[in-house]
Write a protein that holds these residues in place. Structure first.
Motif, PDB file in Angstrom:
ATOM      1  N   PHE A  15      29.433  32.870   9.355  1.00  0.00           N
ATOM      2  CA  PHE A  15      30.820  32.527   9.075  1.00  0.00           C
ATOM      3  C   PHE A  15      30.896  31.960   7.665  1.00  0.00           C
ATOM      4  CE2 PHE A  15      30.362  32.372  13.656  1.00  0.00           C
ATOM      5  CZ  PHE A  15      31.457  33.121  14.062  1.00  0.00           C
ATOM      6  N   VAL A  20      38.462  32.103   7.184  1.00  0.00           N
ATOM      7  CA  VAL A  20      37.038  32.123   7.480  1.00  0.00           C
ATOM      8  C   VAL A  20      36.715  33.548   7.899  1.00  0.00           C
ATOM      9  CG1 VAL A  20      35.200  31.306   9.003  1.00  0.00           C
ATOM     10  CG2 VAL A  20      36.920  29.702   8.150  1.00  0.00           C
ATOM     11  N   GLY A  80      33.937  36.349   9.413  1.00  0.00           N
ATOM     12  CA  GLY A  80      32.756  36.524  10.229  1.00  0.00           C
ATOM     13  C   GLY A  80      32.025  37.775   9.774  1.00  0.00           C
ATOM     14  N   ILE A  85      32.248  24.461   8.907  1.00  0.00           N
ATOM     15  CA  ILE A  85      32.342  25.434   9.992  1.00  0.00           C
ATOM     16  C   ILE A  85      31.245  25.131  11.002  1.00  0.00           C
ATOM     17  CG2 ILE A  85      32.365  27.899  10.558  1.00  0.00           C
ATOM     18  CD1 ILE A  85      32.407  28.375   7.473  1.00  0.00           C
ATOM     19  N   THR A  92      30.172  26.365  15.413  1.00  0.00           N
ATOM     20  CA  THR A  92      30.582  27.042  16.638  1.00  0.00           C
ATOM     21  C   THR A  92      30.054  26.280  17.842  1.00  0.00           C
ATOM     22  OG1 THR A  92      28.628  28.477  16.654  1.00  0.00           O
ATOM     23  CG2 THR A  92      30.612  29.330  15.576  1.00  0.00           C
ATOM     24  N   LEU A 101      35.079  28.721  17.487  1.00  0.00           N
ATOM     25  CA  LEU A 101      34.797  28.427  16.086  1.00  0.00           C
ATOM     26  C   LEU A 101      35.649  27.230  15.680  1.00  0.00           C
ATOM     27  CD1 LEU A 101      33.743  29.304  13.190  1.00  0.00           C
ATOM     28  CD2 LEU A 101      35.844  30.660  13.053  1.00  0.00           C
ATOM     29  N   ILE A 123      36.124  33.078  18.908  1.00  0.00           N
ATOM     30  CA  ILE A 123      35.263  33.886  18.037  1.00  0.00           C
ATOM     31  C   ILE A 123      35.548  35.373  18.179  1.00  0.00           C
ATOM     32  CG2 ILE A 123      32.866  34.653  17.677  1.00  0.00           C
ATOM     33  CD1 ILE A 123      31.996  31.748  18.082  1.00  0.00           C
ATOM     34  N   GLU A 163      39.679  36.254  17.422  1.00  0.00           N
ATOM     35  CA  GLU A 163      40.220  35.660  16.193  1.00  0.00           C
ATOM     36  C   GLU A 163      41.445  34.780  16.463  1.00  0.00           C
ATOM     37  OE1 GLU A 163      41.127  39.002  13.700  1.00  0.00           O
ATOM     38  OE2 GLU A 163      39.020  39.434  13.305  1.00  0.00           O
TER      39      GLU A 163
END
Length: 184
Positions: A100, A112, A114, A137, A139, A144, A159, A162
């Protein structure tokens, strides 16, 4: 440095290890040190903003090249660049095999991204109309978490979809650079 409970995000007390006679250390051994002194350079000389170890490579977010350089640890040679505008933060999620990258952009256009580690392609983009300078950032499971410096907030996204899931913390100091989740 702020600590939160992972389930309720209530503020937790500061660990004694980062206090030194009631004064904050300039940096905390074993964690993170700023690359260059704040306000020592012009905004066009931001350079390296974050580093992440990803398998046998080092990923380096560098604003001057407008992307993330991928350097092979064994040779020290840069073998690729993933173009990301104004990359700030990096986080490697081993479980999802995604890197990320936070990207600051004025007028609430921050995001952000991925990146699929194997294909070196952007596969996700996380954003909300409240992101100008996303930085830290992390997770947890399939979620996220993103720190937003301008508003001093932390956001949560799914994640895989989105989808923006909301604000988990507000009114934080506006210098948030990193987020970390731990079992402590």
């Amino acid at each position: 440095v702020l600590r939160f409970k992972k389930d309720t995000f209530e503020l937790m007390p500061f660990p004694l290890a980062i206090k030194n006679e009631n004064k904050w250390w300039k940096y905390f051994p074993g964690t993170f040190y700023q690359f260059g002194e704040a306000n020592d350079h012009s905004t066009s000389e931001q350079g390296i903003r974050s580093i992440a170890l990803v398998n046998d490579d080092i990923w380096i977010a560098n604003e001057n090249i407008g992307g993330v350089a991928i350097v092979t640890i064994e040779t020290g040679l840069m073998n690729n660049i993933v173009i990301i505008p104004n990359p700030i933060g990096l986080y490697y999620d081993k479980h999802h095999n995604i890197v990320f990258v936070s990207s600051k952009m004025k007028h609430w256009q921050g995001a952000v991204y991925g990146i699929d580690v194997n294909k070196l392609r952007i596969i996700f983009k996380y954003t909300t109309n409240r992101m100008d300078h996303p930085s830290g950032i992390v997770t947890y499971g399939d979620e996220l978490f993103v720190a937003e410096q301008v508003l001093g907030e932390i956001y949560k996204f799914n994640i895989h979809t989105e989808k923006y899931l909301g604000i988990v913390a507000q009114w934080l100091p506006r210098e948030i650079e990193q987020l970390t989740l731990s079992n402590c």
